[in-house]
Design an enzyme around this catalytic site. Structure first.
Site, short mmCIF file in Angstrom:
data_model
loop_
_atom_site.label_atom_id
_atom_site.label_comp_id
_atom_site.label_asym_id
_atom_site.label_seq_id
_atom_site.Cartn_x
_atom_site.Cartn_y
_atom_site.Cartn_z
N ARG A 1 13.24 -71.27 26.16
CA ARG A 1 13.06 -72.61 26.75
C ARG A 1 13.44 -73.68 25.72
O ARG A 1 13.94 -74.74 26.06
CB ARG A 1 11.61 -72.80 27.18
CG ARG A 1 11.19 -71.88 28.34
CD ARG A 1 9.72 -72.05 28.63
NE ARG A 1 9.25 -71.24 29.76
CZ ARG A 1 8.76 -70.00 29.64
NH1 ARG A 1 8.70 -69.40 28.47
NH2 ARG A 1 8.34 -69.35 30.71
N HIS B 1 3.83 -73.50 26.41
CA HIS B 1 4.53 -72.83 27.51
C HIS B 1 5.82 -72.21 26.97
O HIS B 1 6.93 -72.69 27.21
CB HIS B 1 4.82 -73.86 28.61
CG HIS B 1 5.57 -73.31 29.78
ND1 HIS B 1 5.07 -72.30 30.58
CD2 HIS B 1 6.78 -73.63 30.30
CE1 HIS B 1 5.95 -72.03 31.52
NE2 HIS B 1 7.01 -72.81 31.38
N ASP C 1 18.12 -87.11 42.79
CA ASP C 1 18.96 -86.26 41.94
C ASP C 1 20.21 -87.06 41.54
O ASP C 1 20.54 -88.05 42.19
CB ASP C 1 19.37 -84.99 42.71
CG ASP C 1 19.74 -83.83 41.80
OD1 ASP C 1 18.96 -82.86 41.70
OD2 ASP C 1 20.84 -83.89 41.17
N GLY D 1 16.78 -79.65 42.59
CA GLY D 1 17.24 -78.27 42.40
C GLY D 1 16.21 -77.27 42.88
O GLY D 1 15.38 -77.57 43.75
N ASP E 1 1.64 -70.16 34.35
CA ASP E 1 1.41 -69.00 33.49
C ASP E 1 0.12 -68.28 33.88
O ASP E 1 0.05 -67.04 33.84
CB ASP E 1 1.36 -69.43 32.02
CG ASP E 1 2.66 -70.10 31.58
OD1 ASP E 1 3.72 -69.77 32.17
OD2 ASP E 1 2.63 -70.97 30.69
N ARG F 1 0.77 -66.23 36.90
CA ARG F 1 1.49 -65.00 36.51
C ARG F 1 0.52 -64.01 35.85
O ARG F 1 0.64 -62.80 36.04
CB ARG F 1 2.65 -65.36 35.57
CG ARG F 1 3.77 -66.05 36.32
CD ARG F 1 4.91 -66.46 35.41
NE ARG F 1 6.04 -66.92 36.22
CZ ARG F 1 7.01 -67.71 35.77
NH1 ARG F 1 6.99 -68.14 34.53
NH2 ARG F 1 8.00 -68.06 36.56
N VAL G 1 7.82 -81.05 34.21
CA VAL G 1 8.08 -79.63 34.44
C VAL G 1 9.26 -79.15 33.58
O VAL G 1 9.27 -78.01 33.10
CB VAL G 1 8.39 -79.37 35.95
CG1 VAL G 1 8.67 -77.90 36.22
CG2 VAL G 1 7.24 -79.85 36.82
N1 LIG Z 1 7.26 -75.89 33.32
C1 LIG Z 1 7.49 -74.80 34.02
O1 LIG Z 1 6.60 -73.99 34.24
C2 LIG Z 1 8.87 -74.54 34.58
C3 LIG Z 1 9.10 -73.52 35.50
C4 LIG Z 1 10.38 -73.34 36.01
C5 LIG Z 1 11.41 -74.16 35.59
N2 LIG Z 1 11.16 -75.12 34.67
C6 LIG Z 1 12.22 -76.05 34.22
O2 LIG Z 1 12.46 -76.98 35.25
C7 LIG Z 1 13.80 -77.48 35.13
C8 LIG Z 1 14.50 -77.39 36.47
O3 LIG Z 1 14.74 -76.04 36.83
P1 LIG Z 1 15.53 -75.68 38.18
O4 LIG Z 1 15.53 -74.22 38.27
O5 LIG Z 1 15.01 -76.49 39.30
O6 LIG Z 1 16.99 -76.20 37.79
P2 LIG Z 1 18.16 -76.64 38.81
O7 LIG Z 1 19.41 -76.64 38.02
O8 LIG Z 1 18.09 -75.84 40.05
O9 LIG Z 1 17.78 -78.15 39.18
C9 LIG Z 1 17.79 -79.19 38.27
C10 LIG Z 1 18.28 -80.42 39.01
O10 LIG Z 1 18.17 -81.55 38.13
C11 LIG Z 1 19.25 -82.43 38.46
N3 LIG Z 1 19.44 -83.41 37.40
C12 LIG Z 1 20.03 -83.26 36.19
N4 LIG Z 1 20.00 -84.41 35.51
C13 LIG Z 1 19.36 -85.32 36.28
C14 LIG Z 1 18.99 -86.68 36.13
N5 LIG Z 1 19.29 -87.36 35.03
N6 LIG Z 1 18.34 -87.27 37.15
C15 LIG Z 1 18.03 -86.61 38.27
N7 LIG Z 1 18.34 -85.31 38.49
C16 LIG Z 1 19.00 -84.68 37.50
C17 LIG Z 1 20.43 -81.50 38.67
O11 LIG Z 1 21.48 -82.13 39.39
C18 LIG Z 1 19.76 -80.35 39.43
O12 LIG Z 1 19.86 -80.51 40.84
C19 LIG Z 1 14.44 -76.66 34.00
O13 LIG Z 1 14.38 -77.37 32.79
C20 LIG Z 1 13.55 -75.43 33.93
O14 LIG Z 1 13.61 -74.81 32.67
C21 LIG Z 1 9.92 -75.33 34.16
#
Ligand SMILES: NC(=O)c1ccc[n+]([C@@H]2O[C@H](COP(=O)([O-])OP(=O)(O)OC[C@H]3O[C@@H](n4cnc5c(N)ncnc54)[C@H](O)[C@@H]3O)[C@@H](O)[C@H]2O)c1
Length: 307
Positions: A88, A175, A32, A9, A148, A151, A118
């Site tokens: 979150r 976080h 994915d 994603g 963070d 940012r 992540v």
């Molecule tokens: N830690 C951080 O600093 C930070 C920063 C940004 C986003 N995030 C988190 O990262 C995650 C992803 O965010 P995003 O914007 O890329 O979301 P997104 O929806 O664009 O992408 C997530 C992807 O995961 C896939 N997916 C779901 N279940 C799966 C599985 N079992 N196996 C493989 N793939 C699977 C989905 O099909 C999707 O393509 C979220 O939980 C978000 O909150 C964390």
């Protein structure tokens, strides 16, 4: 070096793109569950190779963990992101099941892998990955503090009217909007404390804007951000690949450090070829120490939802 990125994603693809552009990994495998999605992202990214001048080979697969075999590093971004107004922590119900099964699948095929978590709520998901895999604690790293802190530096540079390259600062703690602890008292412009340039009120504004940095973007974008998260992960993967011993605040499993136990939370870590090579215990003021303790209470409350 082979890197697997789980979840193709927004964050996963951005992370794969930065890794490729920096050209330090031989191979990136995107995986994915959405049929054809990782294959499509990988092909699109590979069509940048001649334009951006990288040799990293990016491939994509649908839920086939055999293709991830032999990974040195795996990044878990699979799961749902938050929508405007969500915390979150509200993502735990869906993401916990995903992170557990993904980490178990990863180690089946790459027993020596270093995992960077992540997916949110990240500190709890990193803790869950520890429990699910039983890997040594240096090999599960939660990414939150690197983002963070970036940012924080953005907000500091904005307040100081200078480039971000002029400032340094770190965010430790959980976080989350309430758990982050931007170490404003230690932030510097070159070697000069920012308190020499900014009023107490302006510094507090920087701290508050940093803590809600993710929420601000989620409101603007309708989903959570991806460029800076992808860049932050890629910087950590690069530190492992190059064994550079860079210090990032990472969510690490603590065993007494900062007076905390049985929790994964953001603290300064030295990152090298073995993952977390050292947890650095910096001297904190009483107020900073109280804030990280308070932050830990919040993370433990979210961890308790796993039971
Ligand atoms: N830690 C951080 O600093 C930070 C920063 C940004 C986003 N995030 C988190 O990262 C995650 C992803 O965010 P995003 O914007 O890329 O979301 P997104 O929806 O664009 O992408 C997530 C992807 O995961 C896939 N997916 C779901 N279940 C799966 C599985 N079992 N196996 C493989 N793939 C699977 C989905 O099909 C999707 O393509 C979220 O939980 C978000 O909150 C964390």
């Amino acid at each position: 070096m082979k890197v697997t990125v789980v979840g193709a994603g927004a964050v996963g693809a951005s992370c794969a793109e930065y890794i490729a552009i920096k050209d330090f990994a031989s191979e990136v495998t995107l995986i994915d569950i959405k049929e054809g999605f990782a294959e499509g992202k990988a092909m699109d990214l590979m069509q940048c190779a001649s334009l951006n001048g990288f040799d990293t080979k990016i491939t994509g697969v649908t839920n086939n963990y055999a293709a991830t075999a032999g990974s040195d590093v795996a990044v878990i971004t699979s799961g749902i992101p938050r929508k405007p107004g969500m915390t979150r922590e509200e993502l735990i119900g869906i993401n916990a099941g995903i992170v557990k099964s993904v980490s178990e699948n990863l180690i089946k095929h790459s027993p020596n892998v270093i995992i960077i978590v992540v997916s949110n709520p990240m500190d709890t998901m990193a803790y869950l990955a520890h429990k699910a895999t039983g890997l040594p604690k240096n090999r599960i790293i939660g990414m939150g503090g690197a983002l963070d802190s970036a940012r924080f530096k953005f907000r500091l540079a904005e307040a100081l009217g200078c480039p971000a390259s002029d400032v340094d600062g770190m965010v430790i703690g959980g976080h989350s909007d309430t758990g982050m602890v931007p170490l404003i008292g230690k932030a510097v412009r070159n070697s000069v404390k920012v308190s020499e340039f900014l009023s107490e009120e302006r510094m507090q504004e920087v701290v508050e804007a940093t803590k809600v940095g993710g929420a601000t973007l989620t409101k603007l974008l309708g989903t959570s951000a991806w460029y800076a998260p992808g860049a932050a992960v890629s910087a950590m993967v690069q530190a492992i690949a190059l064994d550079s011993k860079k210090m990032f605040p990472c969510s690490a499993l603590l065993e007494g450090e900062y007076g905390l136990n049985d929790i994964s939370i953001g603290v300064p870590c030295i990152i090298g070829k073995n993952g977390i090579e050292k947890i650095v215990e910096i001297e904190l003021s009483e107020a900073e120490l109280a804030k990280i303790q308070e932050s830990a209470v919040g993370v433990k409350a979210t961890n308790a939802l796993l039971d």
